[in-house]
Scaffold this active site. Structure first.
Site, PDB file in Angstrom:
ATOM      1  N   PHE A 169      34.306  12.235  -9.002  1.00 24.34           N
ATOM      2  CA  PHE A 169      33.013  13.017  -8.756  1.00 24.34           C
ATOM      3  C   PHE A 169      32.863  13.361 -10.393  1.00 24.34           C
ATOM      4  O   PHE A 169      31.574  13.782 -10.513  1.00 24.34           O
ATOM      5  CB  PHE A 169      33.387  14.303  -7.945  1.00 24.34           C
ATOM      6  N   LYS A 193      31.661   2.213  -4.007  1.00 19.41           N
ATOM      7  CA  LYS A 193      31.750   3.141  -2.998  1.00 19.41           C
ATOM      8  C   LYS A 193      32.037   4.618  -3.978  1.00 19.41           C
ATOM      9  O   LYS A 193      33.052   4.785  -4.555  1.00 19.41           O
ATOM     10  CB  LYS A 193      32.948   3.340  -2.118  1.00 19.41           C
ATOM     11  N   GLU A 196      32.129  10.961  -2.554  1.00 20.14           N
ATOM     12  CA  GLU A 196      31.219  11.657  -1.566  1.00 20.14           C
ATOM     13  C   GLU A 196      30.879  12.990  -1.966  1.00 20.14           C
ATOM     14  O   GLU A 196      29.936  13.494  -1.041  1.00 20.14           O
ATOM     15  CB  GLU A 196      31.982  11.519  -0.193  1.00 20.14           C
ATOM     16  N   ARG A 197      31.220  13.382  -2.913  1.00 17.78           N
ATOM     17  CA  ARG A 197      30.927  14.753  -3.534  1.00 17.78           C
ATOM     18  C   ARG A 197      29.812  14.769  -4.333  1.00 17.78           C
ATOM     19  O   ARG A 197      28.879  15.670  -4.641  1.00 17.78           O
ATOM     20  CB  ARG A 197      32.185  15.385  -4.298  1.00 17.78           C
ATOM     21  N   SER A 246      42.291  10.643  -8.759  1.00 22.78           N
ATOM     22  CA  SER A 246      43.417  11.193  -9.092  1.00 22.78           C
ATOM     23  C   SER A 246      44.747  10.213  -8.897  1.00 22.78           C
ATOM     24  O   SER A 246      44.593   9.420  -8.125  1.00 22.78           O
ATOM     25  CB  SER A 246      43.659  12.524  -8.096  1.00 22.78           C
ATOM     26  N   CYS A 301      38.861  13.463 -17.704  1.00 25.85           N
ATOM     27  CA  CYS A 301      40.042  12.807 -17.584  1.00 25.85           C
ATOM     28  C   CYS A 301      40.471  12.894 -19.058  1.00 25.85           C
ATOM     29  O   CYS A 301      41.612  12.533 -19.379  1.00 25.85           O
ATOM     30  CB  CYS A 301      39.958  11.158 -16.884  1.00 25.85           C
ATOM     31  N   GLU A 400      47.914  18.206 -14.125  1.00 27.54           N
ATOM     32  CA  GLU A 400      46.444  18.385 -14.668  1.00 27.54           C
ATOM     33  C   GLU A 400      45.861  19.583 -14.267  1.00 27.54           C
ATOM     34  O   GLU A 400      45.804  19.984 -13.180  1.00 27.54           O
ATOM     35  CB  GLU A 400      45.920  16.943 -13.850  1.00 27.54           C
TER      36      GLU A 400
END
Ligand code: NAD
Length: 506
Positions: A169, A193, A196-197, A246, A301, A400
């Site tokens: 995301f 893909k 979805e957020r 993640s 990241c 993290e």
């Protein structure tokens, strides 16, 4: 989602809205179509908690249809000369420039980052397209004559078929561009893909891909979550998977896709350390560290997390960081005065708050608590938090955070700082602030992470270099974008040839 006659035409509209809520579609075989998933997740603007879209949770069936389209398109796409393949990318680059502000606004709306950050996100994406436009040169192989007397050999890089990418995301425009422009310029076809957020930025990008004249089936968009990911990882007709997200999911994707014999590159989470030496330019160090830890609300990241202050630098550095944190303007990223937007969701905010609390419980000092002051804002906001006296055994020093939190720790020596950061399970990036060339060299030479900043807070390699970390930040061996992506998306085929002279001809 209801399917009646009236809605049939609407299915072709990628941004159909009902009561101002976008119903997200898939793009398969050159057509905008409805997902077969009956469930969806709410896409919320994190700056004001407004429902802006419904993202369908796609099914295996959607993946199967996308693979059929991509496999069919591959037959002619791989035979299309590379110089023609990249013409579409040149046209796309022009369209992306033209619509870059629109893309940046969509990104801010669904992700929360500031408009300036979104513009940077879009810019980095465009640079990927620009680099992939150089594929006629990047794709060239090698040859050598007379490897033995009268025998020549050539190695060419050829595409492998259908590839897929699964993205996170936090960089809605940029991360998908790390992959597909390189893959298709090499002659493969593709399925994306996105998270979805944040599905909306890619809807707009795909509209532009369509406008650029991409042949049907060459690149397909399937929205969804776990079922789509697992179907991609296990599909027999997909040659390879690129993943960013993640660490637990990166590991799952790496193991699953590899067990089905695929090429995989899976980029995971991070814990980034920044070391400040006494000889650093302190103003630059404070400004750069602060920006690294809090930019994109800490959801990068490459975000700095634990600042290892060597010796006497600690007090001065801490004062500078607190001043910066107090000055920060937190709010809706569309407001030009704002420099820190919200985190992605209430769940993310609760997790970050919990990590801050764990530090306090384990004996660290909360010098500035960003949790309370943000509570009266109507969005998933956190003000910057500054924590001192962090030690290496605390949860906050190991996990993290993905929120605007700066952890300060005092170490006695440079070697101790390097030892500490190398003990992390992650290995994405590390930065050093110094004016000493020899310290910089020692740092680059001795630290484990693969992306190193010297007086730089976010050392993100440009599109023409390759990107990726090590340890729990990266599963695989071939990294992303730049020349490495050509290796990932092609097979090297070596031909060894001997031609016997035919005396009847010459
Ligand atoms: P995430 O792992 O939750 O999601 C990433 C993708 O995996 C999404 O497309 C999601 O649909 C899918 N997914 C999520 N859970 C799944 C499951 N159980 N099974 C199968 N698929 C699943 O990551 P995120 O929260 O979207 O992104 C943030 C993370 O991404 C951070 O850890 C960050 O460090 C990492 N990240 C890493 C890099 C890098 O270059 N190493 C770059 C950007 C983000």
């Amino acid at each position: 989602m209801p399917k009646n006659q009236n809605e049939k035409t609407a299915i072709m509209n990628p941004r159909e809205k009902i009561k101002n809520i976008v119903l997200v579609r898939n793009y398969i075989n050159g057509k905008w179509i409805e997902s077969s998933g009956t469930e969806s997740i709410d896409v919320i603007n994190p700056a004001n908690k407004e429902l802006i879209a419904k993202c369908p949770l796609g099914r295996k069936e959607d993946v199967d249809n996308a693979v059929i389209a991509a496999k069919e398109a591959y037959k002619s796409w791989r035979q299309t000369p590379v110089i023609d393949r990249v013409q579409i990318l040149f046209r796309l680059k022009t369209l992306l420039e033209k619509h870059s502000e629109d893309l940046a606004k969509i990104c801010t709306q669904e992700n929360g980052k500031t408009l300036i950050e979104s513009r940077g996100d879009v810019r980095r994406g465009i640079q990927m397209v620009e680099t992939a436009c150089g594929m006629p040169t990047l794709l060239m192989g090698k040859s050598l004559e007379d490897i033995a007397s009268g025998i020549d050999s050539q190695a060419i890089k050829r595409p492998l078929g259908v590839f897929a990418a699964i993205t996170p995301f936090n960089f809605p425009p940029m991360v998908p561009f790390w992959f597909w422009p390189f893959a298709i310029a090499c002659g493969n076809t593709f399925i994306l893909k996105p998270s979805e957020r944040v599905p909306l930025t890619q809807i707009r990008v795909f509209e532009l891909i369509e406008e650029a004249g991409m042949p049907k089936g060459v690149i397909n968009l399937v929205n969804g979550s776990k079922e789509v990911v697992n179907s991609l990882c296990s599909h027999p007709d997909i040659a390879g998977i690129s993943f960013v997200g993640s660490t637990p999911v990166a590991k799952h994707v790496y193991q699953t896709a590899a067990s089905y014999g695929k090429r995989v590159q899976a980029l995971g989470g991070a814990k980034n350390f920044m070391v400040v030496l006494l000889d650093a330019n302190m103003d630059l160090a404070v400004k750069t560290v602060f920006e690294s830890c809090t930019g994109c609300a800490g959801q990068r990241c490459l975000a700095g997390s634990v600042i290892l202050c060597v010796g006497d630098v600690y007090t001065k550095f801490q004062e500078g960081i607190i001043k910066k944190a107090k000055e920060a303007v937190v709010g809706d990223g569309l407001d030009p005065a704002v420099n820190i937007g919200p985190v992605i969701s209430e769940e993310a905010r609760t997790r970050v708050k919990g990590l801050i609390q764990s530090a306090a419980d384990e004996g660290a000092k909360i010098l500035l608590d960003g949790r309370k002051e943000a509570d009266n804002l109507n969005g998933y906001f956190l003000r910057p938090t500054v924590i001192s006296e962090v030690n290496k055994n605390m949860r906050i020093a190991k996990e993290e955070i993905f929120g605007p939190v700066i952890c300060l720790a005092k170490v006695e020596t440079f070697d101790e700082a390097i030892g500490w950061l190398n003990s992390s399970e992650y290995g994405n990036t590390a930065s050093l602030f110094t004016s000493s060339g020899s310290a910089a060299r020692k740092f680059s030479y001795e630290v484990d992470p693969s992306m190193i900043g010297i007086n730089i807070g976010v050392p993100a390699p440009m599109s023409f270099f390759s990107f990726g970390g090590t340890k729990a930040s990266f599963f695989g061996d071939v990294k992303v974008h730049g020349q490495a992506s050509v290796d990932f998306y092609t097979d090297t085929k070596v031909t060894i040839a001997r031609w016997i002279k035919d005396s009847s001809i010459w």
